[in-house]
Scaffold this motif. Structure first.
Motif, PDB file in Angstrom:
ATOM      1  N   CYS A 141     -33.396  28.809 -12.079  1.00 17.00           N
ATOM      2  CA  CYS A 141     -32.556  27.817 -12.758  1.00 17.00           C
ATOM      3  C   CYS A 141     -32.630  27.942 -14.275  1.00 17.00           C
ATOM      4  O   CYS A 141     -32.103  27.082 -15.001  1.00 17.00           O
ATOM      5  CB  CYS A 141     -32.969  26.408 -12.335  1.00 17.00           C
ATOM      6  SG  CYS A 141     -32.629  26.037 -10.606  1.00 17.00           S
ATOM      7  N   GLU A 142     -33.293  28.988 -14.761  1.00 17.30           N
ATOM      8  CA  GLU A 142     -33.415  29.276 -16.196  1.00 17.30           C
ATOM      9  C   GLU A 142     -34.162  28.172 -16.942  1.00 17.30           C
ATOM     10  O   GLU A 142     -33.974  27.996 -18.154  1.00 17.30           O
ATOM     11  CB  GLU A 142     -32.034  29.504 -16.829  1.00 17.30           C
ATOM     12  CG  GLU A 142     -31.267  30.658 -16.204  1.00 17.30           C
ATOM     13  CD  GLU A 142     -29.944  30.936 -16.895  1.00 17.30           C
ATOM     14  OE1 GLU A 142     -29.646  30.257 -17.905  1.00 17.30           O
ATOM     15  OE2 GLU A 142     -29.214  31.819 -16.436  1.00 17.30           O
ATOM     16  N   ALA A 143     -35.003  27.443 -16.234  1.00 15.44           N
ATOM     17  CA  ALA A 143     -35.824  26.405 -16.864  1.00 15.44           C
ATOM     18  C   ALA A 143     -37.218  26.979 -17.091  1.00 15.44           C
ATOM     19  O   ALA A 143     -38.199  26.559 -16.452  1.00 15.44           O
ATOM     20  CB  ALA A 143     -35.869  25.160 -15.985  1.00 15.44           C
ATOM     21  N   MET A 144     -37.311  27.935 -18.016  1.00 17.97           N
ATOM     22  CA  MET A 144     -38.571  28.656 -18.195  1.00 17.97           C
ATOM     23  C   MET A 144     -39.656  27.775 -18.793  1.00 17.97           C
ATOM     24  O   MET A 144     -40.849  27.979 -18.515  1.00 17.97           O
ATOM     25  CB  MET A 144     -38.345  29.893 -19.065  1.00 17.97           C
ATOM     26  CG  MET A 144     -37.556  30.996 -18.372  1.00 17.97           C
ATOM     27  SD  MET A 144     -38.210  31.414 -16.741  1.00 17.97           S
ATOM     28  CE  MET A 144     -39.868  31.929 -17.136  1.00 17.97           C
ATOM     29  N   ALA A 145     -39.284  26.804 -19.607  1.00 19.26           N
ATOM     30  CA  ALA A 145     -40.293  25.900 -20.173  1.00 19.26           C
ATOM     31  C   ALA A 145     -40.971  25.120 -19.049  1.00 19.26           C
ATOM     32  O   ALA A 145     -42.208  24.964 -19.038  1.00 19.26           O
ATOM     33  CB  ALA A 145     -39.635  24.952 -21.172  1.00 19.26           C
ATOM     34  N   ASP A 146     -40.166  24.631 -18.090  1.00 21.44           N
ATOM     35  CA  ASP A 146     -40.736  23.917 -16.940  1.00 21.44           C
ATOM     36  C   ASP A 146     -41.576  24.854 -16.077  1.00 21.44           C
ATOM     37  O   ASP A 146     -42.624  24.453 -15.557  1.00 21.44           O
ATOM     38  CB  ASP A 146     -39.612  23.308 -16.099  1.00 21.44           C
ATOM     39  CG  ASP A 146     -38.902  22.170 -16.817  1.00 21.44           C
ATOM     40  OD1 ASP A 146     -39.586  21.394 -17.495  1.00 21.44           O
ATOM     41  OD2 ASP A 146     -37.674  22.076 -16.695  1.00 21.44           O
TER      42      ASP A 146
END
Length: 726
Positions: A141-146
């Motif tokens: 989901c391209e939520a790399m920070a999470d």
């Protein structure tokens, strides 16, 4: 077994046996049946068994969710998950892993976060399978920070956890972070597996650090993984990315009998990417000799190699392999074939390929539109564009670029402006530098120099050298020295070593009688050590490329080539004429030995009678044009191909001057040859042809303000018309 092997019919047989023996009420047996049908893709039968079960447990629900997911029925999977509690079941770790995988596939980040909250509430985060599924979901989901935050808080990390986060960082171009985590993984005592090494090698290659790549290669060898299919192929990809093709080929050879279709494809792709088309063709030939299987990932890059040469014979041979392998209807391979034939100047073959593609996509349409746009039939390109929209395909930026170019070439100024506006307002495609450049070309070649300049000044982006160049070319055609100097100033501010600018200005100064200014341009070139790219022509004979330069005598067949050239000149001397005899006498010897004429003569002495003579050029079409009434001098078909460049190769109609880009035909009916108008500053105006004829050509030579004209009766294979040799 039936589910794993996809043996649906055997599974149905066993289902009948189960029903006959009365075991169809057994909970465990029914769950296995659901699993079998789901894995075989028969979800209807799986649902039927599911609905007939007297009691639904979590295992049967999980099997059906997994089956829905495998068949792409994600809404049904979510609906089933929402009904878990109504059946008295609570989702387990396997349920959450499956649902998180679905969220990752759909990039459903909000639903994924809700599942994350449930996982924490149900205390499943400590289970490695669930935490790994969460990691993978956030990465997809391209939520790399999470994803990174979750990874830091994981109570337990195994090889799958490390590989998931490293892979996520690689996919989002965090190559340095990926390599840092790879090192931390090893420091934590977890050794990488094949998949982890594959990602690490890809990350290292993208970092362009050859020393680190060699260190990683050494570690792979130490672990005994260098010759495996996945890691070995990753090494080939890595060295190709670093432009170290010798090391890539060495790795391929070391793999020996362990090489696979994947590794061969990687080698061919790497060679093509590094502009080693001939080596790629050799690798493909070796692949064919060994009867190795080819797929679309083999044919697409090798056809790109054919296009880059370009090699028409190689293109035909690979096309035969495509047909043999039953990939001639494949969309991706078909698009690559169209592109290759376009670069080789054979638009007829390109259209035949397009007509055989079973389900053409927007890329296929773009390729065939580009083929006509670049090969002298812009009206056909515009017609295909309209047909493409009617069939429901949404044009892309590449589509509009080809169509705008076609409008420019055919003089359809109003159509071009309307299409440009529709690109922005109707289709929501943001114009890029190339689109603005094409619009300047559209206005400039029609003589609307001031409007073209206003367009440049009003572009929302800062005009680049590529946007100013077509304006300079238009000024050259329409003798507007004032704006030419203005455009040249802007181009040289961004690209001070552009030789074309100096040469163009020098030629314009000569025509304006400003000889001192012209000499200053030449002196500037010499002072700055700017060298104009020498024009060369090449021809393919017996699968070998033969290249020629002006006055070239390095070819082994030079003596025969020059004899043939003299023989042709002797045949036409008696009937040739010139509009400027004095200038002709000075330039005749120079023009006689143009590279394209040498290539044509080599083709005539090397190819069988009646076989097309295909000449390719790096700069512009030959500028020395001659004509004679002798209709029996030669019998051949001539194809000329040049690269796309807005400042080269124009053909002129009474309404304006338009560009001819790549491979095209220049055809003039013999009966019309006597109707040629007079020449003026190198413009060849053919007013005798019908309005739809694509052949008015401006042949301009910066070294020849006047042109000597000869014409040959080049008989075409099918039409029987004459061809004007340029």
């Amino acid at each position: 077994f039936c589910g794993g092997e996809g043996c649906l019919e055997f599974g149905r047989t066993y289902h009948g046996l189960i029903a006959k023996t009365g075991l169809d009420g057994d909970e465990f047996v029914n769950t296995s049946l659901i699993d079998m049908y789901a894995k075989c893709g028969d979800t209807d039968s799986a649902v039927m068994v599911f609905n007939q079960m007297p009691r639904l447990d979590v295992a049967s629900c999980n099997c059906l969710i997994s089956g829905y997911a495998n068949c792409g029925l994600f809404e049904e999977a979510f609906r089933l998950f929402m009904n878990y509690e109504s059946w008295g079941n609570k989702p387990n770790s396997y349920t959450y892993s499956s649902m998180l995988a679905i969220c990752g596939t759909l990039s459903a980040i909000e639903e994924g976060k809700q599942l994350h909250a449930q996982v924490v509430k149900m205390q499943y985060l400590s289970e490695t399978a669930v935490s790994n599924a969460l990691l993978t979901m956030y990465c997809k989901c391209e939520a790399m920070a999470d994803a990174e935050s979750l990874f830091e808080r994981l109570p337990q990390r195994n090889i799958v956890s490390w590989t998931a986060i490293i892979h996520g960082l690689y996919q989002h171009e965090g190559f340095e972070k990926a390599m840092r985590l790879f090192c931390l993984m090893r420091e934590s005592g977890i050794e990488p597996n094949d998949y982890t090494f594959t990602i690490a090698l890809a990350s290292c290659g993208n970092m362009k650090n050859i020393d680190n790549c060699r260190l990683l290669h050494g570690l792979v060898i130490k672990k005994g993984m260098a010759l495996g299919e996945f890691v070995g192929t990753a090494l080939i990809d890595m060295y190709s990315e670093l432009r170290e093709t010798d090391d890539a080929e060495k790795q391929f050879k070391e793999m020996g009998n362990l090489t696979s279709k994947v590794s061969r494809n990687a080698l061919i792709k790497g060679l093509v990417q590094n502009e080693k088309a001939n080596e790629a063709l050799d690798a493909f030939s070796e692949m064919v000799r060994k009867d190795a299987a080819c797929d679309e990932f083999t044919f697409s890059p090798i056809l790109k190699a054919c296009a880059s040469l370009p090699s028409f014979m190689s293109c035909q041979q690979i096309h035969a392999q495509v047909v043999k392998a039953n990939f001639d209807k494949n969309t991706h391979v078909g698009s690559s074939l169209i592109e290759a034939y376009t670069r080789c100047g054979s638009v007829e073959d390109a259209e035949k390929v397009f007509s055989r593609i079973s389900a053409p996509d927007v890329v296929s349409w773009n390729s065939v539109i580009k083929a006509y746009s670049q090969n002298g039939n812009p009206r056909r390109a515009i017609s295909l564009f309209r047909r493409m929209i009617i069939k429901g395909f949404r044009p892309t930026g590449s589509t509009f670029l080809s169509v705008l170019s076609a409008c420019s070439h055919s003089g359809k100024i109003q159509d071009g402006q309307e299409i440009f506006q529709s690109m922005i307002n109707e289709f929501g495609v943001s114009p890029e530098e190339a689109h603005y450049s094409c619009m300047v070309d559209l206005l400039g070649r029609s003589g609307q120099i001031e409007k073209a300049l206003d367009f440049i000044n009003n572009t929302p982006i800062k005009p680049t050298a590529s946007i100013w160049r077509p304006l300079l070319a238009a000024c050259r055609c329409h003798n507007n020295l004032r704006i030419a100097e203005f455009a040249a100033k802007h181009i040289l501010a961004m690209d001070p070593n552009d030789a074309t600018v100096y040469v163009t200005l020098s030629n314009m100064y000569i025509e304006a009688g400003l000889l001192e200014n012209a000499e200053n341009q030449r002196k500037l070139m010499k002072l700055k050590e700017i060298i104009k790219e020498p024009g060369c022509s090449w021809i393919e004979v017996n699968n070998k490329i033969h290249k020629f330069f002006s006055r070239d005598r390095t070819h082994p067949e030079s003596e025969k080539i020059y004899d043939k050239l003299k023989q042709i000149m002797m045949l036409i001397k008696g009937t040739s004429y010139s509009t400027n005899a004095d200038s002709l006498q000075v330039k005749e010897d120079f023009c006689l030995y143009h590279s394209e004429k040498l290539a044509v003569c080599f083709g005539l002495i090397s190819l069988a009678a009646g076989k097309p003579v295909r000449i390719f050029k790096n700069l512009r079409v030959v500028v020395h044009v001659e004509t004679t009434g002798n209709g029996n001098v030669l019998s051949a078909s001539l194809y000329v191909s040049t690269p796309v460049h807005p400042s080269r190769c124009y053909y002129q109609r009474s309404s304006g001057t338009y560009q001819l880009d790549s491979a095209y035909y220049v055809i003039v009916p013999t009966s019309c040859q006597s109707k040629f108008n007079a020449l003026y500053y190198g413009f060849l105006k053919l007013t005798c042809l019908p309005p739809l004829s694509p052949v008015w050509l401006r042949a301009y030579n910066s070294f020849m303000p006047s042109i000597h004209i000869l014409s040959y009766d080049w008989k075409l294979k099918q039409s029987g018309k004459s061809m004007l040799l340029l």
